[in-house]
Design a protein around this motif. Structure first.
Motif, PDB file in Angstrom:
ATOM      1  N   ARG A 871       0.826  -1.149   0.077  1.00  0.00           N
ATOM      2  CA  ARG A 871      -0.069  -0.003  -0.068  1.00  0.00           C
ATOM      3  C   ARG A 871       1.097   1.292  -0.203  1.00  0.00           C
ATOM      4  NH1 ARG A 871      -5.489  -0.748   0.869  1.00  0.00           N
ATOM      5  NH2 ARG A 871      -6.076  -2.687   1.451  1.00  0.00           N
ATOM      6  N   LEU A 872       2.180   1.026   0.598  1.00  0.00           N
ATOM      7  CA  LEU A 872       2.988   2.168   0.558  1.00  0.00           C
ATOM      8  C   LEU A 872       4.027   2.214  -0.566  1.00  0.00           C
ATOM      9  CD1 LEU A 872       3.998   2.299   4.316  1.00  0.00           C
ATOM     10  CD2 LEU A 872       2.364   3.616   3.081  1.00  0.00           C
ATOM     11  N   ASN A 873       3.810   1.337  -1.415  1.00  0.00           N
ATOM     12  CA  ASN A 873       4.560   1.505  -2.861  1.00  0.00           C
ATOM     13  C   ASN A 873       5.820   0.980  -2.443  1.00  0.00           C
ATOM     14  OD1 ASN A 873       2.354   1.895  -4.501  1.00  0.00           O
ATOM     15  ND2 ASN A 873       2.850   4.294  -4.095  1.00  0.00           N
ATOM     16  N   LEU A 874       5.979  -0.079  -1.566  1.00  0.00           N
ATOM     17  CA  LEU A 874       7.270  -0.542  -1.023  1.00  0.00           C
ATOM     18  C   LEU A 874       7.485  -1.868  -1.455  1.00  0.00           C
ATOM     19  CD1 LEU A 874       7.717   1.097   2.640  1.00  0.00           C
ATOM     20  CD2 LEU A 874       8.469   1.889   0.329  1.00  0.00           C
ATOM     21  N   ARG A 875       8.805  -2.416  -1.827  1.00  0.00           N
ATOM     22  CA  ARG A 875       9.007  -3.708  -1.864  1.00  0.00           C
ATOM     23  C   ARG A 875       9.089  -4.525  -0.698  1.00  0.00           C
ATOM     24  NH1 ARG A 875       9.814  -5.937  -7.032  1.00  0.00           N
ATOM     25  NH2 ARG A 875      10.945  -7.307  -5.975  1.00  0.00           N
ATOM     26  N   VAL A 876       8.935  -5.860  -0.566  1.00  0.00           N
ATOM     27  CA  VAL A 876       8.873  -6.242   0.720  1.00  0.00           C
ATOM     28  C   VAL A 876       9.861  -7.702   0.541  1.00  0.00           C
ATOM     29  CG1 VAL A 876       7.536  -7.734   2.579  1.00  0.00           C
ATOM     30  CG2 VAL A 876       6.737  -5.741   1.493  1.00  0.00           C
TER      31      VAL A 876
END
Length: 923
Positions: A871-876
């Motif tokens: 949702r925060l446009n971050l890769r995990v």
């Protein structure tokens, strides 16, 4: 006799008598002749010494004239008349021969006395000259010329009588250039040469010989009178010059002693003359040409108008008395000038004579006195000065403020008017005994304020004595000590209590511990010492700021006190370390208290709206079972506390002897770690990271390893906390960053263009103000593109000074460096900060991955983190993936990347190269 007096008279008679016995005279004739010659000497001595005050030093022309008149011309008549008479009696010669004998006798004695007496007096009583090289050279020249002249003239004495006059200029030159000794020597040389010349003339007869003898005698007499007179005049001149020079030197010395110079100014010709001291005062080389303008050049530029204006007024008959500054070799000095001017008949100034005095020291003393007066008036301590009769002569403003009395109210009075009545006569007697015997007293004394208030003050009294040891003044210096009691209380508190928590500090703890040991030893009781250390407090203090850490410590102190009895001691050692002393408590009681402390301290803290959780690790030592002195008790409890931390924190441990070995290992590790970098014992391994969507290699993480030369492979879990605690992590982190970037740059040259390398940064590194510059420098040195570097940071970077953290992260983002949050979910997460942080990736901590198949809580957390990241446009990315089931769970939930043993273990650089050539594909 002129040298030794009339006592020589008998000796002269005897000497003359025996000298004449060798002649053809009878003994009576020899005796008569001796008496006549002795009377000649006695008469000359009497006339010169007692009648005309003759000075045998031949200091003046008068002395030369007296010697010639009375010594050379008058006194020889006695010897001549007497001697010729005895010769006449002995030989029966005629009266004409008698007169001729008298003449020659008188002429011989006269010339002998004139020349030989002056020679003797000159060498025994006369002044000598200083022989310089030039004077010696001239003396040799004069001697040669004189010898040649004598030889030429006296070879033909009858034919060269007129040339005798040539001796006059030569003798005068000798008299002007030398002293009486040289002149008398020259005269003797001429006299002896003339005698030899006469003796060589054997063919002269009668009147011709008399005439020649008379001429030679007269010339020699005139030579002597003239040369000696000139020599005496020259000597007088030299003495006058010497006296004048001596007077000038004495004047200059006197001026130098008193520091006063003199000057003369010919106003008409503008010619200025300075004395030596004036040259010295102005710092000018002696002999420098001077005039009024040159003088003005040495006056300070700011004073020239004043000096010139005062001088112009002096030319109009106004007094010239001025103080001004001068420049001496770049240094400013003060002088005072005075002058008197002479005026002509028309009222015009024509001549001035003045003095100048260096008053720099007096100006400095005046400034010092003014400063002392200002210090006296502005001193923060009350100062009172009395005369020898103890009557007040001066007080300063601080005394007025302290006593309430105005200065005019105490002047001339005895300071006993300030007495409070709290001290008896014995106190004052002892005080005055110290002052009279030692000249000094100090101590506390109580005085009465003008308002009637009694106040304490610390006072010192000093007796001031003159050069004779007599007391001339008493000086009292005092300060009001009303506030000192409170200050002493504060000092006592600071010395024995912790300022932040109000608990006893280390000093008071040792005192109470010593007392408890003594009581327990006496009563044969046990007691327990609990050593408590907060877990992760350093992380909280560094990340959230010292103000939050301080409030947390204060809350912890209150909770500890609530868990113990009133008679027990709770102390703070410093930082996050506390000690609790439980009186009459063994292991059982200590265990109960320790458990209560763990529960109380684990309860979250609400600090001004911030909820913070922390725990504690506790170590316990028992007296006297495990130690019998204070230092050992504290050390053993400390070691037990570290064992509690190793056991997972939030627990307590009792000390056992085996713990000493573990502590030694930790100290040894800290020491060895300091040398590991220098010895090249640290190295990097690289763990591949895989992209779950494509199943291919996406990056690599640099992991530090330690190959100890004795212990072998040391786990990072063991040495990284030690490096963090000692600050060595900063240097180690820089080495890791530089090595990893260099390695990645080498790999890219082999064709690995799409990989990034991840490097961990600790909180301590992130707090370094020059970290950004270091990263830029490393990238520049290694040639690595910033987008191929990934920095793994923790959530704690945003705690505390988040503005500085944002600046660093933004600077890295602008540079192109990739940023990821490591161990996400294990720290103090703030979604607000996370939303603002310019990061690219979240890394799920392996503690959540480990039980993902069995622990629904961990599974739920992982799903939330993945969802939040997307949702925060971050890769995990998930670390610690070791099984196919864990991989499948993460892929289904949409995790972007994985890292762990399932894909690859950490590899050395050369092994990683082989891995890249044939990487496994994830199904």
């Amino acid at each position: 006799m002129l040298l030794f007096g009339w006592r020589l008279f008998p000796a002269i008679i005897i000497g003359e008598f025996f000298a004449n016995l060798g002649t053809e005279l009878t003994p009576l004739g020899a005796f008569g002749l001796a008496c006549g010659n002795a009377l000649e000497a006695l008469l000359g001595y009497y006339l010169l010494r007692h009648r005309v005050s003759f000075n045998e030093r031949l200091s003046t022309i008068r002395d030369v004239g007296l010697l010639f008149v009375f010594g050379a011309l008058a006194s020889p008549l006695v010897a001549a008349l007497n001697g010729a008479w005895w010769i006449k009696l002995s030989t029966g010669e005629s009266w004409q021969d008698y007169i001729h004998t008298v003449q020659y006798w008188w002429m011989g004695d006269a010339l002998g006395i004139a020349l030989f007496t002056t020679t003797i007096l000159a060498w025994t009583r006369g002044d000598s000259i200083v022989w310089s090289y030039e004077r010696v050279r001239r003396g040799v020249l004069a001697a040669v010329v004189l010898l040649l002249t004598c030889w030429i003239l006296f070879l033909d004495l009858p034919g060269r009588l007129l040339e005798f006059g040539l001796f006059f200029p030569l003798l005068i030159w000798i008299a002007l250039n030398f002293d009486l000794r040289c002149v008398s020597g020259a005269l003797l040389l001429i006299f002896l040469s003339s005698i030899l010349g006469l003796l060589s003339l054997g063919d002269l007869r009668g009147s011709s010989l008399d005439t020649l003898v008379n001429f030679v005698w007269l010339y020699n007499l005139l030579f002597g009178l003239t040369a000696l007179s000139v020599a005496v005049l020259n000597a007088q001149h030299r003495r006058s010059e010497h006296a004048l020079k001596l007077s000038e030197d004495n004047l200059n010395r006197a001026q130098s002693i008193v520091g006063i110079g003199s000057w003369h100014l010919d106003i008409v010709n503008n010619c200025l003359q300075w004395s030596d001291e004036t040259y010295h005062i102005f710092g000018v080389a002696e002999g420098t040409p001077l005039n009024y303008e040159v003088f003005l050049e040495h006056v300070h530029a700011d004073d020239r108008d004043l000096v010139n204006r005062t001088w112009q007024q002096a030319l109009l008959r106004q007094p010239y008395d001025i103080e001004h500054r001068i420049l001496v070799n770049g240094e400013i000095r003060w002088v005072r000038e005075k002058a008197n001017l002479d005026f002509d008949a028309h009222g015009n100034a024509v001549y001035a004579i003045g003095t100048v005095r260096d008053i720099t020291r007096y100006k400095q003393e005046e400034a010092t006195l003014r400063l002392a007066a200002r210090v006296f008036d502005s001193s923060g301590e009350a100062i009172l000065i009395t005369d020898e009769n103890v009557r007040v002569v001066a007080v300063n403003h601080s005394f007025v403020a302290m006593s309430g009395y105005r200065s005019e109210e105490v002047m001339g009075k005895n300071p006993r008017m300030l007495s409070s009545g709290r001290h008896d006569a014995e106190f004052y007697r002892a005080m005055w005994d110290d002052i009279n015997q030692h000249g000094y007293w100090q101590g506390e004394i109580w005085d009465k304020h003008k308002s009637g208030r009694i106040y304490p003050k610390w006072m010192s009294i000093t007796a001031v004595r003159d050069e004779h040891g007599k007391v001339v003044n008493y000086i009292s210096i005092a300060r009001d000590t009303t506030e000192q009691t409170e200050a002493e209380k504060n000092i006592h508190f600071l010395a024995y209590y912790d300022v932040l928590t109000g608990l006893p500090n280390r000093t008071l703890l040792r005192d109470r511990l010593g007392q408890m040991i003594a009581v327990a030893h006496r009563d044969k009781h046990q007691f327990s010492l609990i050593f408590l250390d907060l877990d992760r407090f350093k992380y909280i203090n560094d990340s959230m700021g010292h103000s939050v850490g301080d409030r947390l410590l204060q809350s912890v102190a209150l909770r500890i006190q609530d868990c113990v009895r009133e008679g027990d001691t709770v102390a703070r050692l410093g930082g996050d370390e506390f000690i609790v002393l439980l009186r009459e408590a063994g292991e059982s009681a200590a265990s109960v208290v320790a458990q209560k402390l763990l529960i109380a301290l684990a309860t979250p803290y609400d600090l001004d709206g911030q909820v913070i959780s922390t725990q504690a690790s506790i170590g316990i030592s028992i007296y006297p079972d495990q130690a019998q002195d204070a230092d050992t008790l504290i050390k053993n409890a400390d070691m037990a506390m570290y064992r509690a931390k190793e056991e997972g924190r939030n627990n307590f441990q009792f000390f056992v002897p085996e713990m000493n070995f573990r502590v030694d290992l930790l100290f040894s590790m800290e020491k060895d770690l300091r040398l590991a970098l220098e010895r090249g014992e640290l190295f990097l391994q690289y763990q591949p990271q895989a992209d779950l969507a494509s199943g291919t290699l996406s990056g690599v993480e640099a992991l530090i390893r330690w190959d100890h030369p004795v212990k072998g492979q040391v786990s990072p879990a063991e040495f990284i906390p030690v490096a963090e605690e000692t600050g060595q992590i900063v240097a180690i982190g820089e080495w890791v960053l530089r090595t990893a970037c260099s390695q990645m740059a080498e790999w890219r040259k082999t064709g690995m263009h799409d990989l990034t390398i991840a490097v961990n940064l600790s909180i301590r590194q992130l707090r370094q103000p020059d970290l950004a510059e270091l990263i830029k420098s490393v990238l520049l040195e290694t040639g690595l593109d910033a987008r191929h570097l990934e920095l793994e940071i923790t959530e704690g970077i945003m705690m505390g000074d988040n503005q500085a953290a944002f600046r660093f992260l933004s600077e890295m983002q602008d540079l192109g460096v990739q940023l990821s949050i490591d161990d996400f979910g294990t720290g103090f997460s703030s979604l607000n900060y996370l939303k603002q942080m310019p990061v690219n990736k979240l890394k799920i901590d392996q503690s959540f991955i480990r039980d993902i198949e069995t622990d629904e809580g961990d599974a739920a957390i992982i799903r939330s983190i993945i969802s939040l990241g997307h949702r925060l446009n971050l890769r995990v990315i998930a670390e610690g993936v070791e099984t196919q089931e864990q991989l499948d769970f993460l892929r289904i939930r949409g995790c972007d990347e994985i890292q762990g043993y399932f894909y690859s273990r950490p590899l050395l650089a050369e092994d990683f190269m082989r891995f890249v050539k044939a990487p496994p594909r994830l199904n």
